[in-house]
Design an enzyme around this catalytic site. Structure first.
Site, PDB file in Angstrom:
ATOM      1  N   LYS A 173      11.775 -27.136 -14.151  1.00  0.00           N
ATOM      2  CA  LYS A 173      11.575 -28.149 -13.097  1.00  0.00           C
ATOM      3  C   LYS A 173      12.450 -27.811 -11.899  1.00  0.00           C
ATOM      4  O   LYS A 173      13.664 -27.694 -12.020  1.00  0.00           O
ATOM      5  CB  LYS A 173      11.938 -29.540 -13.638  1.00  0.00           C
ATOM      6  CG  LYS A 173      11.976 -30.643 -12.565  1.00  0.00           C
ATOM      7  CD  LYS A 173      12.262 -32.031 -13.163  1.00  0.00           C
ATOM      8  CE  LYS A 173      12.493 -33.080 -12.071  1.00  0.00           C
ATOM      9  NZ  LYS A 173      12.775 -34.433 -12.627  1.00  0.00           N
ATOM     10  N   LYS A 175      14.818 -44.156  -5.001  1.00  0.00           N
ATOM     11  CA  LYS A 175      15.973 -44.442  -5.870  1.00  0.00           C
ATOM     12  C   LYS A 175      17.002 -45.246  -5.073  1.00  0.00           C
ATOM     13  O   LYS A 175      17.105 -45.090  -3.865  1.00  0.00           O
ATOM     14  CB  LYS A 175      16.631 -43.127  -6.313  1.00  0.00           C
ATOM     15  CG  LYS A 175      15.874 -42.328  -7.350  1.00  0.00           C
ATOM     16  CD  LYS A 175      16.678 -41.082  -7.726  1.00  0.00           C
ATOM     17  CE  LYS A 175      15.910 -40.189  -8.691  1.00  0.00           C
ATOM     18  NZ  LYS A 175      15.734 -40.791 -10.019  1.00  0.00           N
ATOM     19  N   ARG A 185       7.314 -34.473 -14.169  1.00  0.00           N
ATOM     20  CA  ARG A 185       6.182 -34.199 -15.070  1.00  0.00           C
ATOM     21  C   ARG A 185       4.948 -33.743 -14.289  1.00  0.00           C
ATOM     22  O   ARG A 185       4.105 -33.034 -14.817  1.00  0.00           O
ATOM     23  CB  ARG A 185       5.900 -35.436 -15.924  1.00  0.00           C
ATOM     24  CG  ARG A 185       5.526 -36.653 -15.140  1.00  0.00           C
ATOM     25  CD  ARG A 185       5.676 -37.946 -15.955  1.00  0.00           C
ATOM     26  NE  ARG A 185       7.072 -38.345 -16.107  1.00  0.00           N
ATOM     27  CZ  ARG A 185       7.471 -39.416 -16.793  1.00  0.00           C
ATOM     28  NH1 ARG A 185       6.602 -40.172 -17.422  1.00  0.00           N
ATOM     29  NH2 ARG A 185       8.755 -39.708 -16.878  1.00  0.00           N
TER      30      ARG A 185
HETATM   31  N1  BES Z   1      15.174 -36.651 -11.944  1.00  0.00           N
HETATM   32  C1  BES Z   1      14.939 -37.894 -12.575  1.00  0.00           C
HETATM   33  C2  BES Z   1      15.607 -38.002 -13.942  1.00  0.00           C
HETATM   34  C3  BES Z   1      17.104 -37.986 -13.930  1.00  0.00           C
HETATM   35  C4  BES Z   1      17.809 -39.160 -13.804  1.00  0.00           C
HETATM   36  C5  BES Z   1      17.795 -36.800 -14.079  1.00  0.00           C
HETATM   37  C6  BES Z   1      19.175 -39.141 -13.793  1.00  0.00           C
HETATM   38  C7  BES Z   1      19.176 -36.778 -14.084  1.00  0.00           C
HETATM   39  C8  BES Z   1      19.856 -37.948 -13.936  1.00  0.00           C
HETATM   40  C9  BES Z   1      13.449 -38.122 -12.786  1.00  0.00           C
HETATM   41  O1  BES Z   1      12.617 -37.534 -11.831  1.00  0.00           O
HETATM   42  C10 BES Z   1      13.232 -39.584 -12.725  1.00  0.00           C
HETATM   43  O2  BES Z   1      13.535 -40.173 -11.745  1.00  0.00           O
HETATM   44  N2  BES Z   1      12.735 -40.135 -13.817  1.00  0.00           N
HETATM   45  C11 BES Z   1      12.510 -41.526 -13.910  1.00  0.00           C
HETATM   46  C12 BES Z   1      11.224 -41.734 -14.650  1.00  0.00           C
HETATM   47  C13 BES Z   1      10.736 -43.158 -14.620  1.00  0.00           C
HETATM   48  C14 BES Z   1      10.326 -43.534 -13.220  1.00  0.00           C
HETATM   49  C15 BES Z   1       9.570 -43.269 -15.571  1.00  0.00           C
HETATM   50  C16 BES Z   1      13.666 -42.141 -14.688  1.00  0.00           C
HETATM   51  O3  BES Z   1      14.155 -41.536 -15.634  1.00  0.00           O
HETATM   52  O4  BES Z   1      14.102 -43.239 -14.321  1.00  0.00           O
HETATM   53 ZN    ZN Z   2      13.377 -35.802 -10.909  1.00  0.00          ZN
HETATM   54 ZN    ZN Z   3      12.357 -38.749 -10.087  1.00  0.00          ZN
END
Ligand code: BES
Ligand code: ZN
Ligand code: ZN
Length: 484
Positions: A251, A263, A337
């Site tokens: 990724k 975010k 994803r």
């Molecule tokens: N890059 C983030 C996941 C992440 C969070 C990595 C904190 C490292 C530290 C990913 O793209 C993301 O934001 N995932 C979301 C998914 C959700 C919206 C289903 C998450 O984990 O909150």
């Molecule tokens: Zn991410």
């Molecule tokens: Zn994300």
């Protein structure tokens, strides 16, 4: 750094000597002699320091001219030493002696296969610093590690191997620690080309027109809100007579703002590290080629920012990744994803023996497993075992999680083939189930490194920030596959 074999402790002199001490203050190789020379005073001194030889402890002992070395570092290695505890001890030592240019050691004399390898790897990783943006000049690093005999004979071979591994981890850490402003997809792709040229790996880079032509709808979708255009990097390492064919997918979100599903500020602070999976692929391929391992490796890294620009994907939009399955994007922050969908399709089309993907994919995985281990999912028991064994040898921890088919219905969409998010609970599992839709029948292992990709604080051979977690597991896996 230079690694050299030298004479025994009693005939050498220098600024610093590092010797191991086992738990309960049992002297290791070289430490006995130190204790002999310094006399009963040493025990009193160590009592005062509370030093017993536990893993992680280090005592700096001034020798006041009684001994050929100015300072002796007693390095606690605990009662039962293995590769990882020795690596960690060497890493702690390395962080302690950065201001000393020349360090002599007997740590490699510990009775353990691969001891010299572990010492070099831990020491080099422990001295890693990211100082590219510090204006006050480079902080000092140790220039020479002297392996005192006996046991010093294999030091140079070990040093060569371990240096390749440490350089791969350092490359990944550098890329991860770099601010997003200086690593747009185009720059990372250029770096990939340079790496390929140096180690003899073919690299082709897809620019937006080719990404569109190849129907990479997931990557295109995520890139829609970004000012900097996306790239997809494909490494092909194809030595003669390969013993296996491994595909790696990483990724490569160079900054994850969340897109329109923005975010909160605190959640964004570390999101320059959301390309850790891609960085691991860069590092691992560099090492596999440099070591000349006889396996074919295809490395795929979709690279883009996830930004909320005017052209960005809107929640509710439907996109079509390469394999034709339609996806309703309800949360633009679940973008990893989407780009991996295309990466995994490309990988499975190449029909490798095994696909491994690495991704900082879900906050849910951090909640489940904490910051020091990754999650592992697989559609193939044999593949899962191979990767777990490689991780164990590398000293990186992964915990296998279920690909629970019953949860797949959480991804059902009323208007498309699936949606990109499930419910709150089991978020790391639904993410893995989403990815599974794109690998076909190829044996596949998914590694969610959202936690360990960044180390929260410096400890043993880890520095604060990008860790390169996963590089050493993939190199170990490649070594195993190369055995045929
Ligand atoms: N890059 C983030 C996941 C992440 C969070 C990595 C904190 C490292 C530290 C990913 O793209 C993301 O934001 N995932 C979301 C998914 C959700 C919206 C289903 C998450 O984990 O909150
Ligand atoms: Zn991410
Ligand atoms: Zn994300």
């Amino acid at each position: 750094m230079e690694f050299v074999s030298a004479g025994p402790v009693e005939s050498e002199t220098g600024e610093a000597l590092a010797v191991p001490v086992f738990g309960e203050r049992v002297w290791g190789p070289g430490a006995e002699l130190v204790a002999d020379r310094l006399g009963p005073w040493l025990d009193e001194f160590l009592d005062g320091q509370g030093f017993s030889g536990k893993q992680g402890e280090i005592a700096a002992v001034p020798t006041a001219g009684e001994f050929g070395f100015g300072t002796v570092f007693l390095v606690g290695v605990g009662e039962e030493v293995d590769d990882e505890s020795l690596r960690q001890a060497a890493g702690s030592l390395a962080r302690r002696v950065t201001k000393m240019t020349d360090v002599a050691t007997t740590l490699h004399q510990i009775d353990l296969d691969g001891a010299a390898d572990a010492v070099v790897e831990g020491f080099l990783l422990g001295q890693y610093r990211f100082d590219a943006h510090k204006s006050s000049g480079e902080p000092s690093k140790t220039e020479r590690l002297r392996f005192l005999a006996p046991g010093g004979d294999d030091a140079s071979a070990a040093a060569t191997r371990a240096s390749v591994v440490a350089a791969a981890v350092a490359l990944a850490r550098d890329l991860i620690n770099e601010p997003a402003i200086s690593k747009p997809p185009e720059a990372l792709a250029a770096r990939a080309v340079e790496i390929g040229r140096t180690v003899g790996v073919a690299v082709d880079v897809l620019a937006p027109e080719e990404i569109e032509r190849e129907k990479l709808g997931g990557l295109m979708g995520v890139a829609m809100g970004a000012h900097n255009p996306p790239r997809l990097v494909r490494f092909t390492y194809d030595p003669d007579d390969p013993k296996a064919f491994l595909a790696l997918v990483g990724k490569g979100i160079v900054f994850d703002s969340g897109g329109l599903s923005l975010k909160p500020p605190a959640g964004m602070e570390t999101m320059k590290t959301d390309m850790s999976g891609a960085a691991v692929v860069f590092g691992a391929i560099q090492a596999i080629a440099a070591l000349g391992l006889p396996i074919k490796v295809l490395g795929i890294t979709p690279l883009t920012e996830n930004m909320p620009g005017g052209g960005a994907l809107r929640p509710g939009d439907v996109i079509r990744p390469r394999n034709g399955k339609t996806v309703e994007v309800l949360n633009t922050d679940a973008e990893g994803r989407l780009v991996l969908a295309d990466g995994l399709s490309l990988a499975s089309e190449a029909e490798p023996d095994l696909i491994v993907d690495l991704a900082t994919l879900t906050g849910a995985c951090k909640v489940a497993l904490g910051l020091k281990m990754g999650g592992l999912w697989s559609n193939d028991d044999d593949a899962a075992c191979k990767v777990k064994a490689a991780a164990r040898r590398a000293g990186e921890r992964f915990w296998q999680m279920p690909l629970e088919a019953e949860y797949r219905s959480m991804l059902d969409s009323p208007i498309a083939d699936m949606k990109n998010v499930g419910e709150r609970w089991g978020g790391a599992i639904t993410a893995a189930l989403f990815l599974q839709e794109f690998v076909g029948d190829v044996p596949w292992v998914h590694l969610d490194i959202a936690g360990p990709a960044r180390w929260p604080d410096a400890e043993h051979y880890q520095s604060k920030g990008g860790s390169g977690f996963g590089v050493r597991t993939i190199i170990e896996l490649a070594r195993e596959l190369a055995e045929g």
